[in-house]
Every structure is written in C-alpha cells, then in structure tokens.
Design a protein around this motif. Structure first.
Motif, PDB file in Angstrom:
ATOM      1  N   PHE A  99       0.960  -1.205   0.101  1.00 27.71           N
ATOM      2  CA  PHE A  99       0.014  -0.131  -0.093  1.00 27.71           C
ATOM      3  C   PHE A  99       0.879   1.320   0.024  1.00 27.71           C
ATOM      4  N   ASP A 100       1.999   1.173   0.796  1.00 26.36           N
ATOM      5  CA  ASP A 100       2.815   2.363   0.741  1.00 26.36           C
ATOM      6  C   ASP A 100       3.491   2.475  -0.674  1.00 26.36           C
ATOM      7  N   LEU A 101       3.626   1.701  -1.493  1.00 30.78           N
ATOM      8  CA  LEU A 101       4.242   1.537  -2.614  1.00 30.78           C
ATOM      9  C   LEU A 101       3.110   2.249  -3.752  1.00 30.78           C
ATOM     10  N   GLN A 102       1.876   1.835  -3.423  1.00 26.75           N
ATOM     11  CA  GLN A 102       0.541   2.317  -4.304  1.00 26.75           C
ATOM     12  C   GLN A 102       0.529   3.793  -3.882  1.00 26.75           C
ATOM     13  N   VAL A 103       0.984   4.386  -2.694  1.00 26.13           N
ATOM     14  CA  VAL A 103       0.717   5.896  -2.535  1.00 26.13           C
ATOM     15  C   VAL A 103       1.844   6.630  -3.310  1.00 26.13           C
ATOM     16  N   ILE A 104       2.886   5.863  -3.447  1.00 25.34           N
ATOM     17  CA  ILE A 104       3.966   6.447  -4.064  1.00 25.34           C
ATOM     18  C   ILE A 104       3.780   6.440  -5.722  1.00 25.34           C
ATOM     19  N   LEU A 105       3.100   5.281  -6.155  1.00 22.95           N
ATOM     20  CA  LEU A 105       2.461   5.431  -7.608  1.00 22.95           C
ATOM     21  C   LEU A 105       1.708   6.607  -7.745  1.00 22.95           C
ATOM     22  N   GLY A 106       0.740   6.731  -6.716  1.00 28.58           N
ATOM     23  CA  GLY A 106      -0.373   7.750  -6.734  1.00 28.58           C
ATOM     24  C   GLY A 106       0.184   9.082  -6.807  1.00 28.58           C
ATOM     25  N   ILE A 107       1.218   9.308  -6.177  1.00 28.73           N
ATOM     26  CA  ILE A 107       2.109  10.711  -6.024  1.00 28.73           C
ATOM     27  C   ILE A 107       2.496  11.031  -7.587  1.00 28.73           C
ATOM     28  N   ILE A 108       3.292   9.873  -7.891  1.00 25.37           N
ATOM     29  CA  ILE A 108       3.643  10.086  -9.249  1.00 25.37           C
ATOM     30  C   ILE A 108       2.730  10.252 -10.505  1.00 25.37           C
ATOM     31  N   THR A 109       1.853   9.540 -10.285  1.00 23.95           N
ATOM     32  CA  THR A 109       0.628   9.773 -11.251  1.00 23.95           C
ATOM     33  C   THR A 109      -0.088  11.140 -11.187  1.00 23.95           C
ATOM     34  N   TRP A 110      -0.125  11.758  -9.860  1.00 23.75           N
ATOM     35  CA  TRP A 110      -0.619  12.955  -9.596  1.00 23.75           C
ATOM     36  C   TRP A 110       0.019  13.998 -10.514  1.00 23.75           C
ATOM     37  N   ILE A 111       1.492  13.926 -10.259  1.00 23.67           N
ATOM     38  CA  ILE A 111       2.397  14.992 -10.683  1.00 23.67           C
ATOM     39  C   ILE A 111       2.461  14.754 -12.284  1.00 23.67           C
ATOM     40  N   VAL A 112       2.380  13.559 -12.902  1.00 23.20           N
ATOM     41  CA  VAL A 112       2.301  13.625 -14.413  1.00 23.20           C
ATOM     42  C   VAL A 112       0.929  14.085 -14.896  1.00 23.20           C
ATOM     43  N   ARG A 113      -0.253  13.656 -14.164  1.00 23.46           N
ATOM     44  CA  ARG A 113      -1.504  13.987 -14.854  1.00 23.46           C
ATOM     45  C   ARG A 113      -2.033  15.296 -14.669  1.00 23.46           C
ATOM     46  N   ARG A 114      -1.526  15.752 -13.172  1.00 20.41           N
ATOM     47  CA  ARG A 114      -2.094  17.214 -12.788  1.00 20.41           C
ATOM     48  C   ARG A 114      -3.516  17.321 -12.863  1.00 20.41           C
ATOM     49  N   PRO A 115      -4.309  16.587 -12.306  1.00 25.24           N
ATOM     50  CA  PRO A 115      -5.950  16.348 -12.345  1.00 25.24           C
ATOM     51  C   PRO A 115      -6.351  17.717 -11.727  1.00 25.24           C
ATOM     52  N   HIS A 116      -7.537  17.865 -11.944  1.00 26.56           N
ATOM     53  CA  HIS A 116      -8.269  18.876 -11.508  1.00 26.56           C
ATOM     54  C   HIS A 116      -8.479  18.982  -9.872  1.00 26.56           C
ATOM     55  N   TRP A 117      -8.441  20.167  -9.196  1.00 26.89           N
ATOM     56  CA  TRP A 117      -8.402  20.329  -7.937  1.00 26.89           C
ATOM     57  C   TRP A 117      -9.677  19.713  -7.372  1.00 26.89           C
ATOM     58  N   GLN A 118     -10.935  19.401  -7.896  1.00 27.21           N
ATOM     59  CA  GLN A 118     -12.079  18.792  -7.367  1.00 27.21           C
ATOM     60  C   GLN A 118     -11.889  17.128  -7.133  1.00 27.21           C
ATOM     61  N   PHE A 119     -10.787  16.748  -7.659  1.00 27.84           N
ATOM     62  CA  PHE A 119     -10.105  15.277  -7.595  1.00 27.84           C
ATOM     63  C   PHE A 119      -9.354  15.157  -6.155  1.00 27.84           C
ATOM     64  N   ILE A 120      -9.388  15.839  -5.300  1.00 22.55           N
ATOM     65  CA  ILE A 120      -8.678  15.827  -4.116  1.00 22.55           C
ATOM     66  C   ILE A 120      -9.090  14.879  -3.147  1.00 22.55           C
ATOM     67  N   GLY A 121     -10.351  14.361  -3.076  1.00 19.21           N
ATOM     68  CA  GLY A 121     -10.992  13.492  -2.431  1.00 19.21           C
ATOM     69  C   GLY A 121     -10.231  12.085  -2.336  1.00 19.21           C
ATOM     70  N   HIS A 122      -9.925  11.726  -3.553  1.00 21.29           N
ATOM     71  CA  HIS A 122      -9.309  10.253  -3.721  1.00 21.29           C
ATOM     72  C   HIS A 122      -8.094  10.212  -3.020  1.00 21.29           C
ATOM     73  N   PRO A 123      -7.184  11.177  -3.095  1.00 17.77           N
ATOM     74  CA  PRO A 123      -6.007  10.772  -2.504  1.00 17.77           C
ATOM     75  C   PRO A 123      -5.938  11.219  -0.796  1.00 17.77           C
ATOM     76  N   ILE A 124      -6.850  11.941  -0.652  1.00 21.42           N
ATOM     77  CA  ILE A 124      -7.073  12.258   0.943  1.00 21.42           C
ATOM     78  C   ILE A 124      -7.478  10.841   1.364  1.00 21.42           C
ATOM     79  N   LEU A 125      -8.545  10.246   0.891  1.00 17.75           N
ATOM     80  CA  LEU A 125      -8.975   9.035   1.383  1.00 17.75           C
ATOM     81  C   LEU A 125      -8.279   7.928   1.611  1.00 17.75           C
ATOM     82  N   MET A 126      -7.406   7.900   0.290  1.00 16.01           N
ATOM     83  CA  MET A 126      -6.418   6.647   0.350  1.00 16.01           C
ATOM     84  C   MET A 126      -5.294   6.653   1.142  1.00 16.01           C
ATOM     85  N   VAL A 127      -4.689   8.147   1.283  1.00 15.02           N
ATOM     86  CA  VAL A 127      -3.583   8.469   2.389  1.00 15.02           C
ATOM     87  C   VAL A 127      -4.239   7.997   3.776  1.00 15.02           C
ATOM     88  N   ALA A 128      -5.351   8.673   3.918  1.00 14.17           N
ATOM     89  CA  ALA A 128      -5.924   8.070   5.259  1.00 14.17           C
ATOM     90  C   ALA A 128      -6.129   6.722   5.595  1.00 14.17           C
TER      91      ALA A 128
END
Length: 109
Positions: free
Chosen positions: A42-71
């Motif tokens: 799961f820690d590795l998945q968080v790292i992959l998510g951060i990389i995906t977030w940087i590469v894709r630069r999603p809209h600010w409304q997408f913030i719920g997904h990473p908050i819930l997953m990190v929690a």
C-alpha cells in the motif's frame, strides 16, 4: 502510469479484503510478515499515486481520492499493529477497507 496505479489499486483492494477476512477469521490475526508485506504494498501504491498525480495534474476537485487513500494507509499503519488488541486491529482493517473502497469510487465518480 495511471493504468498501472489503477490496476495495482484494484489488486490491493482485493488483497485488503483477504487480509481483513484473515484478521477476522483467525484468533492470532495476520502473521507479522504478511501484515508488513500488505502495508508495504500500500505504501508503494501511495508513491505510484503521487507520481501519477504529478504526471497527470488532475483538477483540484479530484482531491478526495488521494485524501481518502492516504488516510486508509495511515490507519493501516497505526491501528493494525500487532501491539494492539485484536478488536482494534480488526476495526483498523475494516475502516481502512471501507476508506479504500470509497476512495476508489471517488476516483471513478
């Protein structure tokens, strides 16, 4: 990178279901090594998510997904420690699993 993160995430949710069921069904709970492997994945998945977030630069409304997953991952680290009572470990796995499922749903919403 996004597809890897998504497919790996589905596999991890299935793994979390297995780990939660194991924790509930077994009096001793998950073996220490298996718990460490699951949380490490799961820690590795968080790292992959951060990389995906940087590469894709999603809209600010997408913030719920990473908050819930990190929690969910923080809860796995804190509440599922073998030093805690079995009831707290089970609660940690269940809460994290629910957050993971809701977080994955937030991605697809």
């Amino acid at each position: 990178m996004g597809h890897v993160h998504m497919i790996y995430g589905v596999i991890l949710i299935l793994l979390a279901i297995v780990a939660t069921a194991w924790e509930i069904a077994s009096k001793a709970g998950l073996p220490k090594a298996f718990r460490g492997i699951v949380i490490g994945l799961f820690d590795l998945q968080v790292i992959l998510g951060i990389i995906t977030w940087i590469v894709r630069r999603p809209h600010w409304q997408f913030i719920g997904h990473p908050i819930l997953m990190v929690a969910a991952v923080v809860i796995l680290h804190v509440m599922t420690s073998l030093q805690h009572a079995r009831s707290r470990r089970i609660a940690g796995w269940i809460i994290a699993l629910v957050l993971l499922i809701i977080g994955a749903g937030a991605y697809h919403a």
